[in-house]
Scaffold this active site. Sequence first.
Site: not given
Ligand SMILES: [Mg+2]
Length: 416
Positions: A9, A104-105
């Site tokens: 993340d 973002d992951e």
């Molecule tokens: Mg994040």
Amino acid sequence: MALRLLFLDMNAYFASVEQQDNPDLRGRPVGVVPVDVDSSCCIACSYEARAAGVRTGTRVSEARRRCPGIALVRARPERYIEIHHRIVATVEKHLPVETVHSVDEMSCRLMRNEREPADAVAIARRMKQAIYDGVGGHLRCSVGLAPNVLLAKVACEMHKPDGLTVIDHGDLPGALHHLALRDLPGIARRMEARLRAAGVETVADLCARPKADLRRIWGGIVGERWWHWLRGDETYLAPTRRRCVGHEHVLPPHLRTDHGAWGVALHLACRAAMRMRKLRYWATHLHLFVRPMKENGVFPPLWEGKARLGSVQDTPAIVEKLRTLWAQRPPRRPMIVGVSLTGLIPDRSATRPLFPGERRRVELSRAVDTINERHGPNAVYFGSMHGMAVPLRIPFGGVPEVPRATHADLGSTAAG
Ligand SMILES: [Mg+2]
């Protein structure tokens, strides 16, 4: 029994991309906003802003009050997607990415010889360093390693920013006991209320309950899966068959005209068709809806039209039907337009086009997809869509392909 999943993340992602790109913002409280007006709210904030009490969702006026020195910057979705693709490419030099969960992951599966904690941790360290060295030294990421994806995400959340956390079978269930129910991904307010109503107050309670209890609380098989996930087992959710691919768009004021709305409808249809081809489905029906603007203070009824398509995959056939449906709608000023392809049939059971002309149109559509995947979503588009660009949004759970260039600087070709 070993670690199978790595979850990565990016921490305070949008804000740290801004700090990466603009040295003046580094070390400063930064709030990312969709528009810089007081009624807007922060969609991301840097750790420095968080320390001053600013959170995602904090109104701009409130953020300025809590943190007078905050730098508010306009969100740049295209840039976040571009960096996302560079991060994915960097991660893939170390482990194949199994799932991109959001901008973002992402998560990766460890191979048999990578599953011992010492080996997995070494890979994770190298991966993180490669992101900092290759993509940006002011970006930060957290990594979780665990026997399944749920626990890997939980591990990843435990230490931020820049964490690296392992939850192995031997750590269960104790490693989870300090968490709140809502810390578990997939348990939101309503599920928490259901758990509490069933006497589950803590994660320790949840881990102690027998499988049948969890099945009853969740009301089905998902409860059983939770029982397994909490024990480090992997269970797979059977892929549900997709029935529909569609998009809708709230028209910006300048497109609330017949011509503007038609351009958007066309754009949505092309996008839905491309997504359907990517998912390897064929559509049997086309659905169009238009929600009109208020008239004399009341919303006129939503207008919906549906057309049978046969079994199609090519954009020209879909556009032709869309045009027929569009002509049937009442002449009202449009506010929202939605297009979906429904009654989807998977590739393996679809009837293929018999005539060479139809086959060529499918091939042409696929060729357009290939070009747009390589050169950006609007590198090639239909002539009637010219000047009808719909603003890019980043949906949860998926990341659009990065537009590498705009219409103008690519000298786009209008097709169709
Ligand atoms: Mg994040």
